[in-house]
Design an enzyme around this catalytic site. Sequence first.
Site, short mmCIF file in Angstrom:
data_model
loop_
_atom_site.label_atom_id
_atom_site.label_comp_id
_atom_site.label_asym_id
_atom_site.label_seq_id
_atom_site.Cartn_x
_atom_site.Cartn_y
_atom_site.Cartn_z
N HIS A 8 -20.33 25.62 0.83
CA HIS A 8 -19.09 24.85 0.75
C HIS A 8 -17.95 25.67 1.34
O HIS A 8 -17.98 26.91 1.31
CB HIS A 8 -18.77 24.51 -0.70
CG HIS A 8 -19.71 23.51 -1.29
ND1 HIS A 8 -19.40 22.79 -2.42
CD2 HIS A 8 -20.94 23.11 -0.91
CE1 HIS A 8 -20.40 21.99 -2.72
NE2 HIS A 8 -21.36 22.16 -1.82
N GLU A 67 -14.93 26.29 0.33
CA GLU A 67 -14.26 27.20 -0.60
C GLU A 67 -15.10 28.45 -0.86
O GLU A 67 -14.57 29.56 -0.87
CB GLU A 67 -13.97 26.50 -1.93
CG GLU A 67 -13.06 25.30 -1.82
CD GLU A 67 -13.81 23.98 -1.64
OE1 GLU A 67 -13.28 22.94 -2.06
OE2 GLU A 67 -14.93 23.99 -1.08
N CYS A 110 -15.56 21.23 -5.96
CA CYS A 110 -16.65 20.87 -6.86
C CYS A 110 -16.71 21.91 -8.00
O CYS A 110 -16.07 22.96 -7.91
CB CYS A 110 -17.98 20.85 -6.09
SG CYS A 110 -18.62 22.49 -5.70
N CYS A 154 -17.60 25.51 -6.86
CA CYS A 154 -16.50 26.22 -6.21
C CYS A 154 -15.42 26.59 -7.21
O CYS A 154 -14.87 27.70 -7.16
CB CYS A 154 -15.92 25.37 -5.08
SG CYS A 154 -17.07 25.14 -3.70
#
Length: 153
Positions: free
Chosen positions: A54, A56, A84, A87
């Site tokens: 992801h 992040e 999410c 993260c």
Amino acid sequence: MEPSAEEFMREAVALARANVKAGGRPFGALLVRDGRVIARAVNEVNQTKDPTAHAELLAIRRASQSLGSASLSGCIIYASGHPCPMCLAAMHLCGIQGAYFAYTNEEGEAFGLSTAPIYAQLARGPQAQSIALRPLRPSDEHGLYEEWKRQQG
């Protein structure tokens, strides 16, 4: 003059748009400390087939490597989408002071981009979630944490 929060967010969204054009998912992130961008990243799940890639998390990894520290206290994340739970947990673990996002989970839901169902699972507590989480330590296993503590000096 130091860039504003909105300028950082515009860049995060621009990264996400460029990632879409390159065949990726619509997520980009900037990690900022003291008004300076420490790391930039886009979601690389499609490209790498790594479900943890992801934007992040990748920005956190890059910033930690760049700064030579697992602590990112004083840093702020600007993300194109609502982070999410994975993260968000990483942000807590490394001490990020704040996070901003442009698009909500509600806005992403119609496109299959919401992580609200995962947040709902986590709100249920470890024993009530859909993934069974049970302790299992071999009968002769002991002392792992003590060993680690000794190694720390």
